[in-house]
Design an enzyme around this catalytic site. Structure first.
Site, PDB file in Angstrom:
ATOM      1  N   ALA A  35       3.311  -3.616  -7.830  1.00  0.00           N
ATOM      2  CA  ALA A  35       4.628  -3.908  -7.262  1.00  0.00           C
ATOM      3  C   ALA A  35       5.039  -5.355  -7.466  1.00  0.00           C
ATOM      4  O   ALA A  35       6.009  -5.806  -6.852  1.00  0.00           O
ATOM      5  CB  ALA A  35       4.646  -3.564  -5.778  1.00  0.00           C
ATOM      6  N   ALA A  36       4.348  -6.076  -8.324  1.00  0.00           N
ATOM      7  CA  ALA A  36       4.659  -7.499  -8.487  1.00  0.00           C
ATOM      8  C   ALA A  36       6.093  -7.716  -8.964  1.00  0.00           C
ATOM      9  O   ALA A  36       6.804  -8.590  -8.458  1.00  0.00           O
ATOM     10  CB  ALA A  36       3.670  -8.140  -9.458  1.00  0.00           C
TER      11      ALA A  36
ATOM     12  N   ASP B 194       8.637  -5.709  -8.549  1.00  0.00           N
ATOM     13  CA  ASP B 194       9.561  -5.319  -7.488  1.00  0.00           C
ATOM     14  C   ASP B 194       9.632  -6.395  -6.413  1.00  0.00           C
ATOM     15  O   ASP B 194      10.715  -6.697  -5.895  1.00  0.00           O
ATOM     16  CB  ASP B 194       9.117  -3.990  -6.870  1.00  0.00           C
TER      17      ASP B 194
END
Length: 295
Positions: free
Chosen positions: A238-239, A241
């Site tokens: 999820a970096a 995002d």
């Protein structure tokens, strides 16, 4: 819902391997970015769809727990919720296969009733996990109401029209920038050329996220590298995002785009240092702490 398996290395075609662990984690690019924006201090309303399966209630409850307004998240009958199977190597790199499910049922008709919401918003943050005609309709309304639009162009479909790139800011990662431009990305010169190509196709600001290398920003002032932050990489799921959500908040608050991208880098670094999607996303206080300790 993200079904996350950690393994020593990715399997080769035809190979069966044993995973080291398995977790179910609330995910989805739009939902992840909504959580990121909320944790960065924004008032966030999520627009989307879930199915009528066992995951639907958990997905909505997870967003509400993060103080995301879900009054415009619609239930969809006889349909599964969006799903992703994520393999995470010991290095922290991941590979992802998604099933659209109810995401594919979010249609332009659902958007037409939200004109006032779009007009009242400081920023609309878009992804491509819903139909392109729906994304197009949001951009049309946002342009009419002079609402700023940020597009995270993933996952990239075949033949993405240029009109969907004509937004206030677009933030692909390296691989996505290659797909969008058909240009290789490896050297600084290649990164600049790809960013310039996207700018010439209509995006007012282009940010190519480069992982450990930071991010490359191109706009009317030219191109420049925005420095990264250093953390121990555990899972990069999820970096990007986390980056997009934090960037949107700081930019909406009036921060210049360079510093907003830098704050996004901090949010992405924090997320990459933890396992999972939404649970890995840091709060505003953590972003500011990392900023102060490494700036």
């Amino acid at each position: 819902m993200d079904l996350v398996l950690k393994c020593a290395q990715f399997p080769q075609p035809g190979e069966t391997i044993a995973a080291n662990s398995f977790n179910e984690v609330s995910g989805g690019k739009g939902a992840n970015q909504a959580v990121s924006a909320a944790r960065a201090g924004a008032q966030v309303k999520m627009v989307g769809r879930v199915g009528d399966d066992a995951f639907a209630g958990r997905l909505v409850a997870g967003l509400k727990q993060c103080e995301v307004d879900c009054s415009t998240v619609l239930a969809t009958q006889d349909c599964e919720s969006g799903l992703a199977l994520i393999l995470v190597e010991e290095s922290g790199q991941n590979t992802i296969v998604t099933v659209a499910g109810a995401n594919a049922r979010l249609l332009p008709a659902d958007i037409d009733s939200l004109r006032n919401l779009i007009q009242q918003s400081d920023v609309v943050l878009l992804q491509l996990e819903v139909p392109l005609e729906t994304v197009r309709r949001v951009i049309e309304i946002a342009r009419e109401t002079e609402t700023r639009v940020i597009l995270d162009p993933a996952p990239i479909p075949q033949g993405l029209p240029d009109e969907l790139l004509q937004v206030d800011l677009i933030c692909p990662n390296e691989r996505e920038a290659e797909q969008l431009t058909g240009m290789p990305i490896g050297t600084p010169e290649q990164i600049e050329a790809a960013a310039k190509a996207l700018y010439q196709r209509g995006a007012k600001h282009v940010v190519i996220t480069l992982g450990k290398q930071g991010a490359y920003l191109f706009d009317e002032s030219g191109g420049r590298l925005i420095a990264p932050f250093t953390t121990d990489v555990v899972d990069t799921t999820a970096a990007g995002d986390a980056f997009a959500g934090a960037l949107a908040v700081y930019w909406a608050e009036g921060m210049n785009v360079d510093d907003a991208v830098r704050r996004g880098n901090a949010a992405g670094a924090i997320a990459a240092s933890r396992l999972g999607a939404q649970p890995s996303i840091g709060a505003r206080s953590e972003i500011e702490h990392l900023w102060k300790t490494q700036s």
